[in-house]
Design a protein around this motif. Structure first.
Motif, PDB file in Angstrom:
ATOM      1  N   PRO A  52       4.141  -6.679   8.094  1.00 44.19           N
ATOM      2  CA  PRO A  52       3.169  -6.115   7.144  1.00 44.19           C
ATOM      3  C   PRO A  52       3.226  -4.602   7.041  1.00 44.19           C
ATOM      4  N   ALA A  53       3.438  -3.915   8.154  1.00 36.70           N
ATOM      5  CA  ALA A  53       3.526  -2.452   8.095  1.00 36.70           C
ATOM      6  C   ALA A  53       4.763  -2.027   7.316  1.00 36.70           C
ATOM      7  N   GLY A  54       5.902  -2.697   7.570  1.00 40.54           N
ATOM      8  CA  GLY A  54       7.115  -2.379   6.832  1.00 40.54           C
ATOM      9  C   GLY A  54       6.957  -2.625   5.337  1.00 40.54           C
ATOM     10  N   TRP A  55       6.268  -3.714   4.983  1.00 43.40           N
ATOM     11  CA  TRP A  55       6.012  -4.027   3.568  1.00 43.40           C
ATOM     12  C   TRP A  55       5.224  -2.899   2.912  1.00 43.40           C
ATOM     13  N   LEU A  56       4.160  -2.447   3.582  1.00 45.47           N
ATOM     14  CA  LEU A  56       3.317  -1.381   3.029  1.00 45.47           C
ATOM     15  C   LEU A  56       4.095  -0.076   2.910  1.00 45.47           C
ATOM     16  N   ILE A  57       4.915   0.240   3.931  1.00 39.39           N
ATOM     17  CA  ILE A  57       5.707   1.468   3.889  1.00 39.39           C
ATOM     18  C   ILE A  57       6.704   1.413   2.733  1.00 39.39           C
ATOM     19  N   THR A  58       7.316   0.239   2.523  1.00 34.65           N
ATOM     20  CA  THR A  58       8.279   0.090   1.430  1.00 34.65           C
ATOM     21  C   THR A  58       7.614   0.288   0.075  1.00 34.65           C
ATOM     22  N   VAL A  59       6.482  -0.376  -0.143  1.00 33.67           N
ATOM     23  CA  VAL A  59       5.796  -0.274  -1.434  1.00 33.67           C
ATOM     24  C   VAL A  59       5.306   1.152  -1.672  1.00 33.67           C
ATOM     25  N   ALA A  60       4.706   1.761  -0.655  1.00 32.35           N
ATOM     26  CA  ALA A  60       4.216   3.130  -0.798  1.00 32.35           C
ATOM     27  C   ALA A  60       5.379   4.099  -0.984  1.00 32.35           C
ATOM     28  N   GLY A  61       6.495   3.852  -0.277  1.00 31.29           N
ATOM     29  CA  GLY A  61       7.657   4.709  -0.425  1.00 31.29           C
ATOM     30  C   GLY A  61       8.237   4.653  -1.830  1.00 31.29           C
ATOM     31  N   ARG A  62       8.250   3.453  -2.428  1.00 26.16           N
ATOM     32  CA  ARG A  62       8.717   3.338  -3.818  1.00 26.16           C
ATOM     33  C   ARG A  62       7.814   4.105  -4.771  1.00 26.16           C
ATOM     34  N   ARG A  63       6.510   4.068  -4.462  1.00 27.72           N
ATOM     35  CA  ARG A  63       5.561   4.838  -5.291  1.00 27.72           C
ATOM     36  C   ARG A  63       5.855   6.328  -5.172  1.00 27.72           C
ATOM     37  N   MET A  64       6.196   6.789  -3.983  1.00 22.71           N
ATOM     38  CA  MET A  64       6.550   8.189  -3.798  1.00 22.71           C
ATOM     39  C   MET A  64       7.819   8.532  -4.569  1.00 22.71           C
ATOM     40  N   THR A  65       8.804   7.616  -4.548  1.00 23.68           N
ATOM     41  CA  THR A  65      10.053   7.832  -5.282  1.00 23.68           C
ATOM     42  C   THR A  65       9.786   7.934  -6.777  1.00 23.68           C
ATOM     43  N   ASP A  66       8.991   7.020  -7.312  1.00 26.52           N
ATOM     44  CA  ASP A  66       8.667   7.040  -8.738  1.00 26.52           C
ATOM     45  C   ASP A  66       7.971   8.337  -9.119  1.00 26.52           C
ATOM     46  N   GLN A  67       7.044   8.765  -8.263  1.00 24.09           N
ATOM     47  CA  GLN A  67       6.310   9.997  -8.560  1.00 24.09           C
ATOM     48  C   GLN A  67       7.256  11.197  -8.537  1.00 24.09           C
ATOM     49  N   TRP A  68       8.152  11.227  -7.562  1.00 23.64           N
ATOM     50  CA  TRP A  68       9.096  12.339  -7.469  1.00 23.64           C
ATOM     51  C   TRP A  68       9.972  12.407  -8.709  1.00 23.64           C
ATOM     52  N   ARG A  69      10.476  11.268  -9.135  1.00 21.10           N
ATOM     53  CA  ARG A  69      11.345  11.249 -10.311  1.00 21.10           C
ATOM     54  C   ARG A  69      10.590  11.678 -11.554  1.00 21.10           C
ATOM     55  N   SER A  70       9.329  11.239 -11.658  1.00 20.68           N
ATOM     56  CA  SER A  70       8.536  11.612 -12.823  1.00 20.68           C
ATOM     57  C   SER A  70       8.277  13.109 -12.848  1.00 20.68           C
ATOM     58  N   GLU A  71       7.945  13.659 -11.704  1.00 19.01           N
ATOM     59  CA  GLU A  71       7.684  15.097 -11.640  1.00 19.01           C
ATOM     60  C   GLU A  71       8.951  15.892 -11.909  1.00 19.01           C
TER      61      GLU A  71
END
Length: 409
Positions: A52-71
């Motif tokens: 479960p922790a790895g799942w949350l880190i993966t999903v949150a990390g993808r959100r960080m990637t999307d935000q970085w690319r958008s910015e």
């Protein structure tokens, strides 16, 4: 463990892992909140993942990637690319959360001296406790938008001041830990006796304060003050079942049915007190826990060892003087030596601006006046205290005390 409990337990581990990897606490916290929301929707239907922790880190990390690319696409500023290396989706395991428990670092960040006390409390409950903004707002009886703004300002403050995600230097650690413990203490106190509103207490807040303090104790098992604070919370919260009547009215300590007290919490609290008091030095939480232990060990109110409590308050006033300690010390003196002695002790608070307009000073004075037989002055004191408090159960209790005092013949 229920899914909501699991998510709250994992929140600081996941947020800590992301903040350590990417920096930018505010963006990481937003990403974790989105991951928690996704988990709350998907896990009940699809089942909790093996990691479960790895799942949350993966999903949150993808959100960080999307935000970085958008910015990057929008701003096209090199400084953005330089300050935030493009994240890669983390592996779906618990390596970050397991090998690097950043909970204590996260607590130090949320309780940084650059933040105001209300911001420290709100951010701790959100980032470390895993409570939603709506839950925190409900606990403190403020609109959700107000609490959301408070949390946003706190995150912005961390960003603009450049507070690093790192443990403080060794020379600062004891002082900063004191702020962390004080924040947890404030959360517990607000839960145990709500400063405003229709309910005397919020079980959600007291439970969260205890859970977070247990977490800190796991990280710092040898710290006497951490153990003392946990003992104080457990021994105090043990009385909660007896603090209100069937109709929700306040029942003072002396009148509580002690058979309703939570004996398991008392046993654990007493054990922690014994352990905490064996250390080389004593702190204020250890002493307050010792006072709570004396109350817990008395089977009836009449059995309370008031001289011992007086001695403990004298020591507490010496190492951590504040008006509330003096106020409680006066009550203990009154119980040990008589109401006149207690009223004399209250004179030390005359003119103390920190208690100006505080209902507790007037309530204690009224109680001691009632004990001394000055019923007219006691009645007026209870009425004054009732006007000053913003807690409806306390106001009702104080007004009832005033009403039930016999009028002069």
């Amino acid at each position: 463990m229920r899914i909501d409990e699991l998510l709250r337990e994992l929140t600081p581990q996941v947020l800590g892992a992301l903040a350590r990897r990417y920096g930018h606490f505010d963006a990481c916290e937003d990403a974790v909140q989105e991951a928690l929301l996704a988990a709350a929707v998907q896990w009940p239907a699809q089942g909790v993942p093996d990691s479960p922790a790895g799942w949350l880190i993966t999903v949150a990390g993808r959100r960080m990637t999307d935000q970085w690319r958008s910015e990057q696409a929008r701003a096209r500023r090199e400084v953005t690319a330089a300050s935030m290396e493009e994240p890669h989706a983390p592996p779906a395991d618990e390596t970050d959360a397991r090998d690097h428990d950043d909970t204590l670092t996260l607590l130090f960040l949320c309780c940084h001296p650059a933040l105001s006390a209300p911001s420290q409390v709100a951010l701790t409950l959100r980032a470390v406790g895993g409570l939603s903004t709506a839950q925190i707002a409900r606990a403190f009886l403020v609109p959700e938008t107000t609490m959301g703004q408070r949390i946003s300002r706190a995150k912005q403050r961390i960003k603009t001041t450049g507070i690093p995600f790192a443990l403080p230097e060794e020379s600062e650690r004891a002082e900063r830990l004191a702020v962390v413990l004080h924040t947890l203490y404030l959360i517990f106190n607000e839960g145990y006796t709500s400063t405003s509103g229709p309910d005397l207490h919020s079980a959600e807040l007291t439970a969260e304060a205890i859970r977070l303090t247990r977490m800190v104790r796991r990280l710092l098992p040898d710290d006497g003050e951490v153990g003392g604070l946990l003992a104080l919370m457990l021994l105090t919260d043990a009385r909660r079942p007896a603090r209100t009547g069937a109709d929700g009215t306040l029942v003072p300590l002396a009148e509580q049915d002690r058979r309703l007290w939570d004996r398991e919490s008392i046993r654990e609290g007493l054990s922690l007190v014994t352990e905490a008091l064996t250390g080389a030095s004593l702190g204020p939480y250890q002493l307050q826990a010792a006072i709570a232990a004396v109350h817990a060990e008395a089977r009836e109110a009449a059995d309370t060892d008031w001289p011992q409590i007086v001695a403990l308050y004298q020591l507490l006033e010496h190492i951590a003087p504040n008006p509330m300690v003096t106020l409680n010390h006066a009550v203990a003196i009154a119980m040990a030596k008589g109401p006149e002695a207690g009223l004399d002790a209250l004179d030390a608070l005359a003119g103390d601006e920190r208690l100006a307009g505080h209902h507790r000073l007037e309530a204690v004075r009224a109680h001691l006046l009632e004990m001394s037989g000055d019923l007219a002055a006691a009645r007026e004191g209870y009425r004054t205290a009732a006007r000053l408090t913003t807690s409806l159960p306390e106001r009702h209790y104080l007004e009832t005390r005033a009403t039930h005092l016999p009028e002069p013949g």
